[in-house]
Design an enzyme around this catalytic site. Structure first.
Site, PDB file in Angstrom:
ATOM      1  N   SER A  79       1.896  -3.396   2.010  1.00 32.29           N
ATOM      2  CA  SER A  79       2.608  -3.587   0.742  1.00 32.29           C
ATOM      3  C   SER A  79       2.795  -5.065   0.447  1.00 32.29           C
ATOM      4  O   SER A  79       2.604  -5.917   1.320  1.00 32.29           O
ATOM      5  CB  SER A  79       3.972  -2.915   0.815  1.00 32.29           C
ATOM      6  OG  SER A  79       4.825  -3.692   1.643  1.00 32.29           O
ATOM      7  N   LYS A  80       3.189  -5.344  -0.781  1.00 35.23           N
ATOM      8  CA  LYS A  80       3.446  -6.720  -1.177  1.00 35.23           C
ATOM      9  C   LYS A  80       4.540  -7.329  -0.308  1.00 35.23           C
ATOM     10  O   LYS A  80       4.494  -8.506   0.026  1.00 35.23           O
ATOM     11  CB  LYS A  80       3.858  -6.744  -2.656  1.00 35.23           C
ATOM     12  CG  LYS A  80       4.267  -8.124  -3.141  1.00 35.23           C
ATOM     13  CD  LYS A  80       4.421  -8.179  -4.640  1.00 35.23           C
ATOM     14  CE  LYS A  80       4.807  -9.570  -5.102  1.00 35.23           C
ATOM     15  NZ  LYS A  80       6.135 -10.009  -4.607  1.00 35.23           N
ATOM     16  N   ARG A  81       5.504  -6.503   0.076  1.00 38.20           N
ATOM     17  CA  ARG A  81       6.602  -6.996   0.927  1.00 38.20           C
ATOM     18  C   ARG A  81       6.082  -7.557   2.246  1.00 38.20           C
ATOM     19  O   ARG A  81       6.562  -8.580   2.737  1.00 38.20           O
ATOM     20  CB  ARG A  81       7.614  -5.870   1.219  1.00 38.20           C
ATOM     21  CG  ARG A  81       8.489  -5.529   0.058  1.00 38.20           C
ATOM     22  CD  ARG A  81       9.979  -5.638   0.387  1.00 38.20           C
ATOM     23  NE  ARG A  81      10.360  -5.285   1.751  1.00 38.20           N
ATOM     24  CZ  ARG A  81      10.802  -4.094   2.121  1.00 38.20           C
ATOM     25  NH1 ARG A  81      10.897  -3.115   1.239  1.00 38.20           N
ATOM     26  NH2 ARG A  81      11.168  -3.887   3.368  1.00 38.20           N
ATOM     27  N   GLY A  93       3.194  -8.897   2.744  1.00 39.85           N
ATOM     28  CA  GLY A  93       2.567 -10.177   2.429  1.00 39.85           C
ATOM     29  C   GLY A  93       3.611 -11.269   2.269  1.00 39.85           C
ATOM     30  O   GLY A  93       3.478 -12.368   2.806  1.00 39.85           O
ATOM     31  N   ASP A  94       4.682 -10.952   1.541  1.00 39.52           N
ATOM     32  CA  ASP A  94       5.747 -11.939   1.318  1.00 39.52           C
ATOM     33  C   ASP A  94       6.379 -12.350   2.646  1.00 39.52           C
ATOM     34  O   ASP A  94       6.646 -13.516   2.892  1.00 39.52           O
ATOM     35  CB  ASP A  94       6.825 -11.362   0.388  1.00 39.52           C
ATOM     36  CG  ASP A  94       6.295 -11.199  -1.037  1.00 39.52           C
ATOM     37  OD1 ASP A  94       5.240 -11.786  -1.336  1.00 39.52           O
ATOM     38  OD2 ASP A  94       6.922 -10.460  -1.813  1.00 39.52           O
TER      39      ASP A  94
END
Ligand code: GLU
Length: 508
Positions: A265-267, A269-270
């Site tokens: 998920s984008k999370r 990656g962040d």
């Protein structure tokens, strides 16, 4: 006759395209090109609530950046245009009505409020409500109401939906090219909405099947999350009388977090510092997400990495051009289980592509960055610098960090290095070395190195001490490439100037 291979990538423009979506597009493209087929881009925008402005352009720009060429699509046109479902809206109703006429679907008049009430009543009893064969004849549907009442409601402008009449207790036998045979009993499935009068639009399921049929799609290659919809899709093909030309299906494994557990998920990656989107994305609300392109990845490296995330060539080869991927690709070698994303490996791929470029090519990429830093350098000098440092870089931008001292004289000197080397007799030795260097006529790397080396040996100076203090004057730090490479690149005048500055700033 062998059927012509035609595949489609069918994203919904609900936001930026996740790298998992790019991989789906890529596998479709590779499969099509491997088999001499067509790759179609269809925009599935029938869910107006989830539509996000800019997402469609983002999808197309992402595919273009990756080098995934579209044969038929929204911009390209083609024999089955339009390729945007919202522009095909009048096509779908007739199929919904055909399904009602043949007894495979029915009208349902329940309002969203009524359904919400039924759901919470069921929840209060600890049950989950499903709109299925158990209830469809007890609710406000054309299976329960008289034909006159159905007509009356429609004519009165009441809102209705068309629902698929899922058969009761039937085994649906399906085949997936990656997963093999799958069987599901229909009693576990509910009656999905196919069409809504409220916005005069089909839902995903109906639009998808109708378009795949009309666009003569031979293979549906899509994410695993659509596997639960497969029985419905099989039954829709059958109900519409299209089973004979129904496409073959392949459901791709999920992309997993670097730690393994769960969907990437984008999370993640962040948290871990990598992009999950091909390009930078700015949402209509102004939120931004980083992209591989803006982070300095080559599209070839990104594509190469993605191709191997769920597929393997069966050999040790890791570096593949797009043409080589097309040549090697097959659905048989796509794995059933999730593919764990590896950000470290992704950087490794980029480094491989950077190192494979010629020094001059990389210099051409570095020059604009130098200009941004206020440095005017020529191609020849930059190429020479790239040759020296390329192997240590993963991104073009790393080359600036590795080489900035070759363009700009040090403004300050590393404290640790200074304490270690700028002491004792070293400053005086450097002052003497300056005169030796000033006397060298042919200031090439080999010549300067030989003369300086002989001089240090003749004086019986400690080689390491002198060379490290010399390096400090040139680089301002204790690291960097070979000293005489530096001397040759910056030239005699600049070498002397840097020594003078150091003697002045650090003291003799
Ligand atoms: N519109 C669907 C999506 O967004 C397409 C699924 C399919 O390929 O059938 O993923």
């Amino acid at each position: 006759m062998e059927r012509k291979v035609r595949v489609r990538f069918a994203p919904s423009p609900t936001g930026p395209l996740h790298m998992g979506g790019v991989r789906t597009a890529l596998y479709n493209y590779l499969f099509a090109k491997k088999n001499g087929g067509d790759f179609i881009l269809r925009i599935e925008d029938t869910d107006s609530h989830r539509f996000v402005p800019g997402a469609e352009d983002y999808i197309m720009e992402s595919l273009a950046w990756c080098g995934i060429a579209i044969d038929e699509g929204v911009r390209e046109g083609g024999p089955h245009a339009p390729y945007r479902q919202s522009e095909r809206r009048e096509i779908y109703l007739q199929y919904a009505l055909q399904l009602i006429d043949s007894g495979h679907a029915y009208y349902a008049f329940d309002t969203p409020e009524e359904l919400a009430a039924i759901r919470s009543a069921a929840e209060a009893e600890g049950k989950t409500f499903a709109y299925d064969f158990r209830v469809r004849e007890k609710l406000a549907t054309s299976l329960a109401l008289s034909p006159e009442e159905v007509r009356r409601r429609i004519d009165a402008g009441e809102q209705w939906v068309v629902r698929f009449r899922m058969p009761e207790n039937e085994e649906v036998h399906m085949h997936d090219l990656i997963r093999g045979d799958v069987t599901v009993n229909t009693s576990t499935l509910d009656d999905k909405v196919l069409y809504k009068s409220a916005d005069a639009l089909p839902t995903y399921h109906l639009a998808n099947i109708v378009d795949d049929h009309l666009m003569e799609i031979s293979h549906v290659i899509r994410g695993e999350e659509w596997l639960p919809s497969l029985p419905l899709h099989y039954l829709l093909y059958r109900a519409l009388g299209w089973s004979d030309t129904q496409p073959q299906f392949a459901h791709l494994p999920l992309l997993l977090k670097p730690t393994g557990g769960g969907k990437l998920s984008k999370r993640d990656g962040d948290k871990m510092g990598f992009p999950v989107f091909p390009l930078r994305w700015v949402s209509p609300e102004g939120e931004t997400a980083r992209g591989y392109r803006e982070d300095g990845y080559f599209p070839e490296a990104f594509v190469n990495m993605l191709a191997l995330l769920g597929w393997n060539p069966g050999t040790e080869q890791e570096i593949f051009s797009m043409d080589e991927l097309i040549e090697a690709f097959s659905l048989e070698r796509v794995s059933k289980s999730g593919a764990r994303f590896n950000p470290e490996k992704t950087r490794w791929f980029n480094a491989q592509y950077l190192h494979a470029k010629t020094d001059e090519e990389v210099a051409g990429l570095l020059l604009p960055l130098l200009r941004k830093k206020g440095v005017e350098a020529d191609l020849a000098k930059t190429t020479r610098i790239v040759a020296l440092l390329k192997e240590r870089a993963t991104f073009v931008s790393d080359l600036w960090d590795l080489s900035s001292f070759l363009f700009i004289a040090p403004q300050e000197y590393d404290a640790k290095g200074t304490a270690k080397f700028w002491k004792g007799e070293n400053p005086a030795r450097i002052a003497a070395l300056r005169e030796v260097l000033a006397g060298i006529g042919d200031f090439t790397k080999e010549n300067a190195e030989r003369i300086v080396h002989d001089w240090i040996v003749a004086r019986e100076y400690p080689m390491g001490q002198v060379m490290n203090s010399f390096r400090l004057t040139l680089v301002g730090a204790s690291s960097g490439p070979s000293i005489f490479d530096i001397c040759e690149i910056i030239g005699k005048e600049e070498t002397l100037r840097r020594i003078d500055t150091a003697l002045e700033k650090l003291g003799r």
